[in-house]
Design an enzyme around this catalytic site. Structure first.
Site, PDB file in Angstrom:
ATOM      1  N   ARG A 176      -1.891  -2.696  -6.393  1.00 47.53           N
ATOM      2  CA  ARG A 176      -2.033  -3.828  -5.472  1.00 47.53           C
ATOM      3  C   ARG A 176      -2.886  -4.926  -6.120  1.00 47.53           C
ATOM      4  NH1 ARG A 176      -1.467  -4.931   0.002  1.00 47.53           N
ATOM      5  NH2 ARG A 176      -3.182  -6.020   1.041  1.00 47.53           N
ATOM      6  N   HIS A 191      -3.629 -10.304   3.913  1.00 48.97           N
ATOM      7  CA  HIS A 191      -5.038 -10.224   4.258  1.00 48.97           C
ATOM      8  C   HIS A 191      -5.298 -10.970   5.558  1.00 48.97           C
ATOM      9  CE1 HIS A 191      -6.255  -9.464  -0.207  1.00 48.97           C
ATOM     10  NE2 HIS A 191      -5.978  -8.353   0.426  1.00 48.97           N
ATOM     11  N   ARG A 211       0.851  -1.187   0.000  1.00 44.69           N
ATOM     12  CA  ARG A 211       0.000   0.000   0.000  1.00 44.69           C
ATOM     13  C   ARG A 211       0.888   1.239   0.000  1.00 44.69           C
ATOM     14  NH1 ARG A 211      -1.944  -3.533   4.027  1.00 44.69           N
ATOM     15  NH2 ARG A 211      -3.989  -4.448   3.565  1.00 44.69           N
ATOM     16  N   TYR A 245     -10.330 -12.318  -6.019  1.00 48.32           N
ATOM     17  CA  TYR A 245      -9.420 -12.543  -7.142  1.00 48.32           C
ATOM     18  C   TYR A 245      -9.718 -13.841  -7.875  1.00 48.32           C
ATOM     19  CZ  TYR A 245      -6.920  -8.643  -5.135  1.00 48.32           C
ATOM     20  OH  TYR A 245      -6.607  -7.405  -4.658  1.00 48.32           O
ATOM     21  N   HIS A 290      -3.918   2.023  -5.439  1.00 47.46           N
ATOM     22  CA  HIS A 290      -4.407   0.718  -4.996  1.00 47.46           C
ATOM     23  C   HIS A 290      -4.598  -0.242  -6.170  1.00 47.46           C
ATOM     24  CE1 HIS A 290      -5.571  -1.293  -1.329  1.00 47.46           C
ATOM     25  NE2 HIS A 290      -6.529  -1.912  -1.982  1.00 47.46           N
ATOM     26  N   LYS A 349      -1.189  -2.073   8.373  1.00 47.43           N
ATOM     27  CA  LYS A 349      -2.297  -1.531   9.147  1.00 47.43           C
ATOM     28  C   LYS A 349      -2.252  -2.023  10.593  1.00 47.43           C
ATOM     29  CE  LYS A 349      -5.696  -1.074   5.407  1.00 47.43           C
ATOM     30  NZ  LYS A 349      -7.038  -1.520   4.938  1.00 47.43           N
TER      31      LYS A 349
END
Length: 414
Positions: free
Chosen positions: A360, A383, A264, A392, A357, A288
């Protein structure tokens, strides 16, 4: 006054500072050069200091008067009236004010006290989000902006906040109104509202945990397709960077980190020199919520980073991050600047507004096309939930073809 000896277009004219700011002139000149400003830019800063010092002396004001925004505004008003066309806004004084504050000549900047009960509560909520939830400043700012209208509707006639009277019905009514007025933002408003209600309950401002009563707006999980860029467009973004310049080397490394490893923008900006482990061929990614993960460093990405560190990164960098501003002061590159790097590459390459993004998504679909499993992609993208990676699967058309049923009246595979 100016010392014009040897002045020219490439040689600076150093102003002689008199008046109350004179004791700080040499130090400010040295600090400007230390921050990486060119002598011409540093000389411009010093000329502004000289003009300001003369103005303070004419008005019988001391250095401490610069703490008053009205005094600063009056100086620039007189500067504009005198016919100056450059350095005519308070922003031009920021380097000087910062220097004077660091040296103790001016007091530190003081955050103004909350103007009312709403702002006071939001101030406490912001502290809670940073300390207890570990949220990034951008997320904190967004949550504050989204919940402020909700609190504004709870203000009593005397200016106090009515949090005690909050009920599930009131919360539901607000969400329904917002969903009708701002359908595209409804999900994010709900997330912010739940966060605020959790804070109010933890702090004892409401008796019931109302966060669970916030209704979820209508939505369908995995309804869209990942907006990945074709390989040709990713290649065009990389080719648009001028690798003969330090900025081009920096931008190439940034784009490769995002397109190959799916980092990111904030993670790229936070990457430190100590996060690149050359001997093991790995990098530490700070993501994050304070999460840290180690990822393998592909050869081409490592080569681009090394090229930037050796031939592009400013030698006078003032931060231990990998990526540094191209212009003085040579501080760490901000998240917003990383996003701008991607946008600028999109304009240069003709791909249009790309969006950081999307790189990504491009990394994920490239791994999928190369035979990577959804589990492996989720590990690289870090994730938390497998369901996040499941989108995906919709991009893997060869794997989906056997599952497609033939159209009535046709044979399978035709």
């Amino acid at each position: 006054m100016w010392d014009r000896t040897g002045c020219g277009k490439t040689k600076p004219c150093w102003a002689r500072v008199t008046g109350p700011l004179a004791p700080f002139a040499d130090g400010f000149r040295a600090e400007s050069l230390r921050l990486g400003h060119t002598p011409l830019t540093a000389a411009t800063h010093l000329r502004l200091m000289a003009g300001l010092s003369n103005w303070l002396a004419e008005h019988d004001l001391s250095v401490s008067a610069l703490s008053d925004a009205a005094v600063v505004a009056e100086f620039f008003e007189s500067r504009r009236a005198a016919g100056y066309t450059g350095l005519i806004s308070p922003k031009a004084l920021q380097p000087m004010i910062a220097f004077l504050r660091e040296g103790g000549a001016l007091p530190p900047s003081v955050t103004p006290a909350p103007a009312d009960a709403t702002e006071s509560l939001l101030e406490g909520y912001a502290v809670w989000m940073r300390r207890q939830r570990g949220l990034a400043e951008t997320t904190v700012a967004l949550n504050l902006r989204l919940v402020r209208p909700f609190l504004a509707g709870r203000v009593r006639a005397d200016g106090s906040l009515d949090t005690e009277g909050l009920s599930a019905a009131a919360v539901n009514a607000y969400v329904v109104d917002q969903a009708a007025a701002r359908p595209r933002s409804a999900k994010r408003i709900v997330t912010a509202l739940r966060s605020l209600l959790t804070f109010l309950h933890v702090e004892g401002m409401i008796d019931s945990p109302l966060a669970a009563s916030v209704p979820s707006p209508a939505g369908w999980t995995l309804a869209g397709l990942p907006k990945a860029l074709p390989r040709s467009q990713v290649a065009a973004l990389l080719a648009s960077c001028d690798k003969d310049t330090g900025t081009g080397r920096r931008d190439t490394a940034i784009l490769l980190l995002m397109a190959r490893l799916g980092l990111r923008a904030g993670e790229v900006a936070a990457l430190g020199l100590d996060d690149v482990h050359w001997r093991t061929g790995e990098i530490t990614v700070r993501g994050k919520g304070g999460r840290c993960d180690r990822l393998p460093l592909p050869v081409d990405v490592g080569a681009a980073i090394a090229d930037y560190l050796r031939h592009g990164r400013p030698t006078g960098a003032l931060a231990r991050t990998v990526f540094i501003r191209a212009q003085a002061p040579f501080t760490a590159l901000a998240t917003a600047a990383v996003i701008q790097v991607v946008d600028a590459a999109g304009r240069r390459s003709g791909t249009g507004v790309t969006g950081a993004h999307r790189l990504r998504h491009s990394a994920a679909t490239a791994m999928l096309a190369a035979g990577g499993s959804l589990e492996e992609i989720g590990q690289v993208l870090r994730h938390v939930r497998p369901a996040t990676t499941a989108i995906y699967a919709k991009a893997d058309l060869p794997a989906l073809e056997p599952l497609a049923r033939p159209w009535p009246g046709t044979r399978a595979g035709t």
